[in-house]
Design a protein around this motif. Structure first.
Motif, PDB file in Angstrom:
ATOM      1  N   SER A 155       1.129  -1.164  -0.105  1.00 54.90           N
ATOM      2  CA  SER A 155       0.038  -0.025   0.124  1.00 54.90           C
ATOM      3  C   SER A 155       0.886   1.194  -0.035  1.00 54.90           C
ATOM      4  N   LEU A 156       0.194   2.335   0.209  1.00 56.09           N
ATOM      5  CA  LEU A 156       1.178   3.589   0.060  1.00 56.09           C
ATOM      6  C   LEU A 156       1.869   3.769   1.354  1.00 56.09           C
ATOM      7  N   ALA A 157       1.517   2.976   2.219  1.00 58.37           N
ATOM      8  CA  ALA A 157       2.405   3.130   3.466  1.00 58.37           C
ATOM      9  C   ALA A 157       3.906   2.709   3.420  1.00 58.37           C
ATOM     10  N   SER A 158       4.092   2.016   2.539  1.00 55.64           N
ATOM     11  CA  SER A 158       5.572   1.597   2.103  1.00 55.64           C
ATOM     12  C   SER A 158       6.326   2.633   1.631  1.00 55.64           C
ATOM     13  N   TYR A 159       5.678   3.598   1.182  1.00 55.50           N
ATOM     14  CA  TYR A 159       6.525   4.964   0.686  1.00 55.50           C
ATOM     15  C   TYR A 159       6.473   6.039   1.993  1.00 55.50           C
TER      16      TYR A 159
END
Length: 272
Positions: free
Chosen positions: A38-42
């Motif tokens: 998900s965007l959480a990895s960024y």
């Protein structure tokens, strides 16, 4: 948090800007990987550093992932490229953007650059590759294993993952199994339209390939340099497919260097 209605799907997007209200020097769009990502990895790796460096940072959850809407179908590569184009339109991002894609996200980013060359300032592929016939076969095998070994044998599979990989990985795997079981993703992605050699070579913007030294994908580096007119590659020793998380400082530094070089080139061309 912002939910953006693209007309086809509602996508969860986040945006970070330079501190103290400074104007952004460029826009970078971060595209995450498949199933467990998900965007959480960024958000917890390179995104804050990019914003601190003066960039407008756009990141979003792919359809079916994170907090985005989960339609029953529409998961081909072209669907994901269309989602990205529509998202940028809704956010009024009109100029060329620097695309960063991790794993499957890089395949989306490269597909976007191939279909919308005027909207791509650069492409950074993190443990990723353009969509080729070989890519489709490989993704088909991976997704087949997810459907048949994880989604159809979920209790035993999740118990094994919990014991050997920990509860957080088990939670992500459970979500991946649900996505594969409840949508057409497992069928759509391997059936996606792929790029020809000429279409790949026609991507003229600067491309950066970043790979873990212990990853099978590192062998793509020479091919990328040979086929693309403007490409540099970096192999980071001691890492595998999780190089974004494990070596975020190194990965982010190389991407910022690419973005800076591209901006300098544009300025030089404008000056004549």
């Amino acid at each position: 948090m912002a939910m953006v209605d693209t007309g086809a799907v509602r996508l969860h997007a986040q945006r970070l800007g330079p501190p103290a209200g400074r104007p952004a020097t460029a826009t970078v769009v971060l595209v995450h990987g498949l199933l467990t990502d998900s965007l959480a990895s960024y958000y917890f790796t390179v995104a804050p550093a990019f914003a601190a460096a003066g960039l407008d940072v756009v990141m979003y959850d792919l359809r079916g992932h994170g907090r985005s809407e989960r339609p029953l179908d529409g998961y081909t590569l072209d669907d994901n490229v269309d989602d990205l184009a529509a998202l940028l339109d809704r956010l009024a991002v009109t100029g060329p953007v620097h695309l960063v894609g991790n794993s499957y996200g890089g395949t989306i980013a490269f597909g976007f650059a191939a279909r919308h060359p005027g909207r791509a300032a650069s492409v950074s592929l993190i443990e990723s590759e353009p969509a080729t016939a070989a890519w489709a076969v490989k993704l088909g095998g991976i997704l087949d294993r997810v459907v048949n070994q994880l989604a159809h044998n979920e209790p035993d599979a999740i118990a094994w993952i919990t014991a050997h990989r920990g509860p957080n990985t088990a939670r992500l795997a459970k979500g991946a199994a649900r996505l594969a079981r409840e949508t057409s993703l497992g069928r759509d992605i391997p059936a996606s339209r792929v790029l020809t050699d000429d279409q790949i070579a026609a991507v003229r913007c600067p491309v950066l390939g970043l790979y873990g030294g212990d990853s099978d994908l590192a062998e793509l580096a020479p091919w990328l340099r040979a086929v693309l007119p403007d490409c540099r590659t970096v192999v980071i020793p001691g890492h595998e497919h999780s190089v974004l998380v494990e070596a975020s400082g190194t990965v982010g530094g190389h991407i910022l260097s690419l973005v800076g070089d591209a901006a300098g080139r544009v300025a030089a061309e404008a000056a004549g």
